[in-house]
Design a protein around this motif. Structure first.
Motif, PDB file in Angstrom:
ATOM      1  N   VAL A 175      32.161 -11.051   6.617  1.00 32.66           N
ATOM      2  CA  VAL A 175      31.494 -11.554   6.232  1.00 32.66           C
ATOM      3  C   VAL A 175      30.122 -12.056   8.035  1.00 32.66           C
ATOM      4  N   LEU A 226      28.389  -8.956   7.508  1.00 37.65           N
ATOM      5  CA  LEU A 226      27.078  -8.934   6.175  1.00 37.65           C
ATOM      6  C   LEU A 226      25.613 -10.481   6.782  1.00 37.65           C
ATOM      7  N   VAL A 227      26.706 -11.206   7.827  1.00 38.52           N
ATOM      8  CA  VAL A 227      25.260 -12.174   8.471  1.00 38.52           C
ATOM      9  C   VAL A 227      24.789 -11.039   9.815  1.00 38.52           C
ATOM     10  N   LEU A 276      26.172 -20.501   8.930  1.00 37.01           N
ATOM     11  CA  LEU A 276      25.713 -19.267   8.237  1.00 37.01           C
ATOM     12  C   LEU A 276      24.094 -19.339   7.438  1.00 37.01           C
ATOM     13  N   LEU A 324      23.671 -16.546   3.174  1.00 38.09           N
ATOM     14  CA  LEU A 324      24.854 -16.421   3.141  1.00 38.09           C
ATOM     15  C   LEU A 324      25.642 -17.787   2.863  1.00 38.09           C
ATOM     16  N   LEU A 382      29.481 -18.090   1.677  1.00 40.05           N
ATOM     17  CA  LEU A 382      30.460 -17.845   2.295  1.00 40.05           C
ATOM     18  C   LEU A 382      31.121 -18.688   3.801  1.00 40.05           C
TER      19      LEU A 382
END
Length: 542
Positions: free
Chosen positions: A35, A38-39, A230, A234, A237
Motif C-alpha cells: 500500500v 502504491l500510494v 488514502l 486508492l 485499500l
C-alpha cells in the motif's frame, strides 16, 4: 595602506528554528509495504506533473494559478494531499532558483579570474592576493577557449533566469546519470530502478495546528499508531473508517520523544515524511516541527571565563582552551573524523566528532569559538588552477552541514557558539603562537596555533602576542613598558610591589625593605646624598 581586508566582528550564532526526528517502521506486513508503494507512486506521478506545470508558468505564477493547480490535483487525490503537493512543488522550484543564482555567481568568478590571468604576460608570477599569468603559451591558448565556453554558459543561464526557466529532476540528477554508468556506480539495473522509484515517491504531509494530533493527512497518535488518508483512486485499500489506512508498525521516537508527544497531545502542527531505504530494505518515518528561536546570550557573557577555540580541518577539529585573557590553558585536543565513503558515513563521522567536542566544552562550562567558513567563492576551478588536491580538499569539507549540526547540537546542551571571521587565522596563528607553544614534550601544529588565534579573536583580543620587554635587559632602563601599562593607569610610575622574603640566599629575611624606593639608595643624584651626615664638597673659591 595595508592590503588586508576589513575583519568582521565576532557574533553569537542563532539557535535552530526547527526540529526533525526519525524512527524506523518495524514489523510492517507485506500488505503495508504494498500500500505504501502504491500510494507513493501515485502521489509521485502527480507531483511530477504538478512540477512540470509550475516550471512551465515560470515568473508569471500567481495565487490564481496556484489555486487552479490545487483544484486539479484534488480531483485525483484529496484536498489535503493536493495542498502538500503544491507546497512541495513551490519549495522545489524556489530551491532550483537559488541554485541557479549560485551557478551564475560561480561562472562570473571563473570568468573574472581567467580574464585577469590572460591579460598578464605568459610566465609572470603572481602575488599572495592575485594570481599571475599562465605558465605556457599552450595553457594560455587553452584558457582562451575555456573563457568562451564559460561566457556561453553564463549567457544561457542568465537567459533562463530572466525567463524564469529552471531545470529540476525529481529523484536527483546524480541518480539519473548513474543509469548510464551502472558499472561505475556498482549497481545493477534492478537496483537502480528500485532506488529511482523510491526517490520519486511522494509520501509527506505538512502539519496543521488545531487538527487531531497536529496532522490530518498523515497522522501519528501519541501511542505511536501511524495512519494516512488514502487518495481517491486508492480508497478501496482502506482498513479503517473515513478512507484511512492504519499501518501495523508503531513508532516511539527515542530521541526527543517527549517533545513530540507533548506536541501531538496538544494538537500542535507536526509534519511527517515516509521514505524507503532500498539498500537496507527498511521504511522510516521522519517527524519535524518548528520551534521558537533560542534566545542567545550576549557576547560579553559568552566570553566570561574564557572559551574554546576550534579550527576546522579536512580530517579533524583542532581545539584549545583559552582563559578570559586569551592565554592557552592546558593541552590542545583533536577530534578526528573520516570524510571518505558514502554520505551517510561522512555524516555519522562529523556527528560523532561534534558530540565529543561539545561534551568536552560542556564539562568545562565553555563557549565555542569557530570560524564562519564559506567556500562558495573558493571552490571554482579557476581560483586555484593546478592545485587539484587543494580544490578537492575544500570541496570535500561539509561546511554547511557542519555549521547546521553544530548549532543544533550545541543548543540542546546549552552551549553558546561564537562565529568569527576566518581571515588570516591560520597564518597569524602559526606566526605568533606555534613556536612559543612548542616544547620538548609537545609539538604544536599550525592547526593548534590557528585554534588559539580563533579563540583570541572571539574574545576580542589581537592575535599577536604581547610585545617582549626592552632589548637590553628585563628592566625599565630603556623606558617604561607601555605595552603592559598604558598611560593613565594608576600606579604606573610607582615602584613595583615588594615580594616578601629574601630574593637570594645571601639576603636574610627582613632585609632589602627599601629596594623599591630609589630615593633611599646611595646613588648619584638621589636625596640620600644630602642628609645631615653627608659631607658637602669644599667650594672652589677657597
Amino acid at each position: 595602506m595595508s592590503g588586508l581586508r576589513e575583519l568582521a566582528a565576532p557574533f553569537v550564532t542563532l539557535g535552530p528554528s526547527g526540529v526533525a526526528v526519525r524512527d524506523r517502521l518495524k514489523h510492517l506486513t507485506s500488505e503495508d509495504e504494498k500500500v505504501l508503494r502504491l500510494v507513493g507512486d501515485l502521489l509521485g506521478t502527480l507531483a511530477s506533473r504538478d512540477l512540470k506545470a509550475r516550471c512551465a508558468v515560470g515568473l508569471e505564477h500567481d495565487t490564481e494559478r496556484w489555486a487552479e493547480r490545487k483544484r486539479t490535483l484534488t480531483q485525483e487525490s484529496s484536498s489535503r494531499w493536493a495542498g502538500s503537493l503544491t507546497k512541495a512543488t513551490h519549495d522545489q522550484w524556489a530551491l532550483a532558483r537559488r541554485g541557479q543564482l549560485a551557478h551564475i555567481q560561480s561562472l562570473q568568478a571563473g570568468i573574472a579570474t581567467i580574464t585577469h590571468r590572460l591579460s598578464l604576460p605568459v610566465g609572470e608570477k603572481g602575488t599572495k592576493r592575485a594570481p599571475g599569468g599562465y605558465r605556457t603559451r599552450k595553457e594560455w591558448f587553452a584558457k582562451t577557449r575555456r573563457l568562451h565556453l564559460l561566457q556561453d554558459r553564463l549567457e544561457a543561464v542568465r537567459a533562463d533566469r530572466d525567463a524564469g526557466v529552471v531545470h529540476v529532476v525529481r529523484g536527483g540528477k546524480r541518480l539519473l546519470n548513474n543509469r548510464h554508468h551502472l558499472d561505475t556506480a556498482q549497481l545493477t539495473q534492478q537496483e537502480w530502478r528500485k532506488r529511482w522509484e523510491a526517490g520519486r515517491r511522494f509520501l509527506q504531509a505538512d502539519g496543521e495546528s488545531g487538527k487531531r494530533y497536529g496532522n490530518e493527512t498523515l497522522r501519528v497518535t501519541d501511542d505511536g499508531e501511524v495512519s494516512f488518508k488514502l487518495p481517491a483512486p486508492l480508497a478501496y485499500l482502506a482498513n479503517a473508517p473515513h478512507g484511512r489506512y492504519v499501518l501495523a508498525a508503531r513508532v516511539s521516537f527515542p530521541h526527543r520523544g517527549e517533545q513530540w508527544r507533548d506536541r501531538v497531545s496538544a494538537n500542535r502542527a507536526v509534519a511527517y515524511r515516509l521514505h524507503e531505504d532500498t539498500v537496507r530494505g527498511r521504511w522510516y518515518l521522519t517527524a519535524s516541527w518548528t520551534i521558537p528561536p533560542v534566545k542567545t546570550v550576549p557576547l560579553a557573557t559568552a566570553r566570561v571565563g574564557g572559551l574554546l577555540g576550534v579550527d576546522t580541518n579536512a580530517d579533524h577539529f583542532a581545539a584549545w582552551r583559552l582563559d578570559a585573557h586569551g592565554n592557552p590553558v592546558g593541552r590542545p585536543h583533536r577530534f578526528y573524523y573520516d570524510l571518505t565513503g558514502t554520505a551517510d558515513h561522512r555524516d555519522a563521522q562529523v556527528r560523532h566528532a561534534l558530540i565529543r567536542l561539545l561534551h568536552w566544552a560542556k564539562r568545562h562550562h565553555l563557549s565555542i569559538a569557530i570560524e564562519d567558513l564559506d567556500f562558495s567563492a573558493e571552490k571554482t576551478r579557476e581560483k586555484h588552477g593546478r592545485r587539484k588536491r587543494f580544490r578537492n580538499l575544500i570541496s570535500g569539507l561539509p561546511v554547511s552541514r557542519l555549521r547546521t549540526r553544530l548549532v543544533s547540537m550545541a543548543a540542546e546542551l546549552g552551549i553558546t557558539i561564537v562565529a568569527v571571521d576566518p581571515a588570516y587565522t591560520s597564518k597569524w596563528g602559526a606566526q605568533h603562537w606555534q613556536k612559543p607553544l612548542t616544547t620538548r614534550e609537545r609539538k604544536t601544529s599550525r592547526h593548534d596555533a590557528a585554534a588559539v588565534a580563533i579563540g583570541r579573536r572571539a574574545l576580542g583580543h589581537p592575535i599577536r602576542r604581547r610585545t617582549a620587554p626592552p632589548p637590553p635587559h628585563q628592566s625599565d632602563v630603556v623606558g617604561h613598558r607601555t605595552v603592559q601599562a598604558r598611560p593613565g593607569i594608576p600606579g604606573r610610575e610607582e615602584p613595583r610591589p615588594r615580594i616578601p622574603g629574601p630574593r637570594t640566599r645571601s639576603v636574610r629575611a627582613g632585609r632589602g625593605a627599601n629596594a623599591g624606593n630609589q630615593d633611599a639608595q646611595h646613588r648619584s643624584g638621589r636625596p640620600a646624598e644630602h642628609e645631615f651626615w653627608q659631607q658637602d664638597s669644599l667650594p672652589l673659591s677657597l
